[in-house]
Design an enzyme around this catalytic site. Structure first.
Site, mmCIF file in Angstrom:
data_model
loop_
_atom_site.group_PDB
_atom_site.id
_atom_site.type_symbol
_atom_site.label_atom_id
_atom_site.label_comp_id
_atom_site.label_asym_id
_atom_site.label_seq_id
_atom_site.Cartn_x
_atom_site.Cartn_y
_atom_site.Cartn_z
ATOM 1 N N HIS A 1 -12.872 -16.672 17.161
ATOM 2 C CA HIS A 1 -11.451 -16.780 15.728
ATOM 3 C C HIS A 1 -12.008 -16.901 15.074
ATOM 4 O O HIS A 1 -11.374 -16.881 13.957
ATOM 5 C CB HIS A 1 -10.780 -18.519 16.200
ATOM 6 C CG HIS A 1 -9.900 -18.695 17.447
ATOM 7 N ND1 HIS A 1 -8.752 -17.576 18.031
ATOM 8 C CD2 HIS A 1 -10.232 -18.921 18.543
ATOM 9 C CE1 HIS A 1 -8.040 -17.973 19.496
ATOM 10 N NE2 HIS A 1 -9.565 -18.816 19.509
ATOM 11 N N LYS B 1 -8.914 -11.203 19.613
ATOM 12 C CA LYS B 1 -8.354 -11.616 19.234
ATOM 13 C C LYS B 1 -8.010 -10.388 17.117
ATOM 14 O O LYS B 1 -7.988 -9.449 17.319
ATOM 15 C CB LYS B 1 -9.197 -12.546 18.532
ATOM 16 C CG LYS B 1 -8.802 -13.470 20.209
ATOM 17 C CD LYS B 1 -9.239 -15.025 19.804
ATOM 18 C CE LYS B 1 -8.445 -14.782 21.669
ATOM 19 N NZ LYS B 1 -9.084 -15.842 22.282
ATOM 20 N N SER C 1 -9.917 -23.267 19.232
ATOM 21 C CA SER C 1 -9.040 -22.591 19.802
ATOM 22 C C SER C 1 -7.652 -23.403 19.382
ATOM 23 O O SER C 1 -6.320 -22.341 18.917
ATOM 24 C CB SER C 1 -9.144 -21.297 20.987
ATOM 25 O OG SER C 1 -9.262 -22.916 21.885
HETATM 26 C C1 LIG Z 1 -9.952 -16.406 24.017
HETATM 27 C C2 LIG Z 1 -10.761 -16.764 24.466
HETATM 28 C C3 LIG Z 1 -12.322 -16.638 24.577
HETATM 29 C C4 LIG Z 1 -11.989 -15.770 26.251
HETATM 30 O O1 LIG Z 1 -11.477 -14.551 25.812
HETATM 31 P P1 LIG Z 1 -10.805 -13.339 26.133
HETATM 32 O O2 LIG Z 1 -11.461 -11.974 25.815
HETATM 33 O O3 LIG Z 1 -9.579 -13.462 25.677
HETATM 34 O O4 LIG Z 1 -11.458 -13.319 27.798
HETATM 35 C C5 LIG Z 1 -12.962 -17.666 24.695
HETATM 36 N N1 LIG Z 1 -13.266 -18.964 23.554
HETATM 37 C C6 LIG Z 1 -12.254 -18.521 22.624
HETATM 38 C C7 LIG Z 1 -12.550 -19.812 22.014
HETATM 39 C C8 LIG Z 1 -11.562 -18.307 22.344
HETATM 40 O O5 LIG Z 1 -10.073 -18.645 21.924
#
Ligand SMILES: *Cc1c(COP(=O)(O)O)cnc(C)c1O
Length: 391
Positions: A210, A242, A182
């Site tokens: 991602h 995302k 990330s």
């Molecule tokens: C954003 C993210 C999460 C968390 O997801 P949410 O739905 O925002 O709680 C988990 N793992 C990774 C790699 C992320 O980037």
């Protein structure tokens, strides 16, 4: 006094340039956002496909709210599991090519819930050092023996697995990694990880927060990009906040895995289901993700354009082919100065500092989106060159 104790920890954080503040966004997400009455070009959201404010997804959300209301009323196991949740699970199962999918309320909860449903004391978990906090926290909470291997270092993981194999006490073994990291934007070496998992009879889990929607011709994410079937990759987790532009998360896998999560995953059982309208919006988003391949193609072109331009300016990028294109700054104070200098020029890019990233690797986490235009990438490059010249 409690506040005196707390205040000294806050002061210390501020002195280290690690203090975090929130900015109030007064507009929808998009290539532009409004903050304090000023318009900025937004280069730090995870809305990689530009779907967070898509009119068809908004309509799906509104229509579902008209019919199903706002709140889901209860957890999935009591009376909160609506037809809209159920339909989305079936659509995501088809999309990922897995027999079954389970929705979670957030990605953080999915990671905690999966790892803790599968592992306990006497078991083993292996995680990449740069994994997302939710995977790390899930591993720590599980009570399993927790090992972090060097980032994307297959030999390091191999030797750790070999040592555990010699231990005759057995126990389950889980390898859990981010599909796309990330804060760095690089991918895990998933084909090699799948081979290691097979060699040591470990289970492989990826968090594709991602990658899902963005990678692969059809947006199937890392599993599609690396061509990993359910035997190689039995546990696929993805998030919906995302690239999907909505909210929530899911886990895809076998019938048995999903039943296990329904029975044993505490973050699934003991929380209220997502609003059904969010599920309906996500179904629409999934349809657009599959149909509008131009979003991924346009994004890939912007990534290439940005990397070419950044190289000409002499900026220090990471080796990433994804929408996450961080710029290494090193010191936290300097990363803040860059972020502020860019804000003055009308660009919204937050500085990412420890403990989110390792010490002395503070960076600007620049993210690109299909919502951006080539011209906006040019503008960003011009601003970055300008700020660099003034350092
Ligand atoms: C954003 C993210 C999460 C968390 O997801 P949410 O739905 O925002 O709680 C988990 N793992 C990774 C790699 C992320 O980037």
């Amino acid at each position: 006094m409690m506040d005196d104790v707390l205040q000294s920890a806050l002061d210390e954080r501020r002195e280290q340039n690690l203090y975090r503040t929130r900015k109030v966004i007064a507009s929808a997400q998009g290539a532009e956002v409004v903050v304090d009455g000023k318009r900025y070009l937004n280069f730090c959201s995870n809305d990689y496909l530009g779907l967070a404010n898509h009119p068809d997804i908004i309509s799906a959300f509104k229509n579902a709210a008209d019919e199903f209301g706002v709140g889901s009323g209860a957890s999935h196991l009591v009376c909160g599991h609506s037809a809209l949740h159920h339909r989305l699970e079936e659509q995501l199962a088809e999309f990922t090519g897995r027999p079954r999918v389970l929705l979670f309320s957030t990605g953080y909860m999915a990671n905690l819930g999966v790892i803790n449903a599968l592992l306990g004391s006497g078991d083993h978990i292996f995680e990449d050092k740069l994994n997302h906090a939710s995977l790390l926290d899930g591993g720590l909470l599980s009570g399993a023996r927790f090992q972090r291997f060097l980032h994307n270092d297959i030999a390091n993981l191999d030797s750790r697995l070999a040592r555990v194999q010699e231990d005759k006490n057995g126990g389950r073994k889980l390898i859990a990694v981010d599909g796309v990291f990330s804060m760095d934007g690089d991918c895990a070496p998933l084909a090699e990880l799948a081979q290691l998992a097979k060699k040591y009879k470990a289970w492989l889990m990826i968090d594709d927060a991602h990658g899902i929607g963005v990678l692969g011709k059809n947006g199937g994410g890392c599993a599609e990009h690396f061509q990993l079937d359910i035997n190689q990759l039995p546990i696929l987790m993805g998030t919906l906040g995302k690239a999907f532009g909505t909210f929530g998360a899911f886990v895809a896998g076998s019938e048995t895995l999903i039943e296990t999560l329904i029975q044993f995953s505490r973050t699934y059982i003991y929380t209220t289901a997502l609003p059904p309208a969010v599920a309906a919006a996500t179904s629409k988003s999934l349809e657009i993700i599959q149909r509008e391949t131009w979003r991924r193609e346009h994004l890939q072109n912007l990534i290439a354009q940005f990397r070419r331009g950044a190289e000409q300016i002499g900026l220090q990028l990471f080796s990433s082919d994804t929408a996450i294109q961080p710029l290494l700054i090193v010191s936290a104070a300097e990363a803040l100065r860059w972020s502020e200098a860019l804000a003055v020029r009308g660009f919204w890019i937050s500085a990412i500092r420890p403990p989110t990233v390792p010490a002395n690797s503070s960076r600007l986490r620049i993210t690109l989106s299909a919502a951006h235009s080539e011209k906006q990438i040019e503008q960003l490059l011009t601003a970055l060159a300008d700020v660099k010249a003034q350092q």
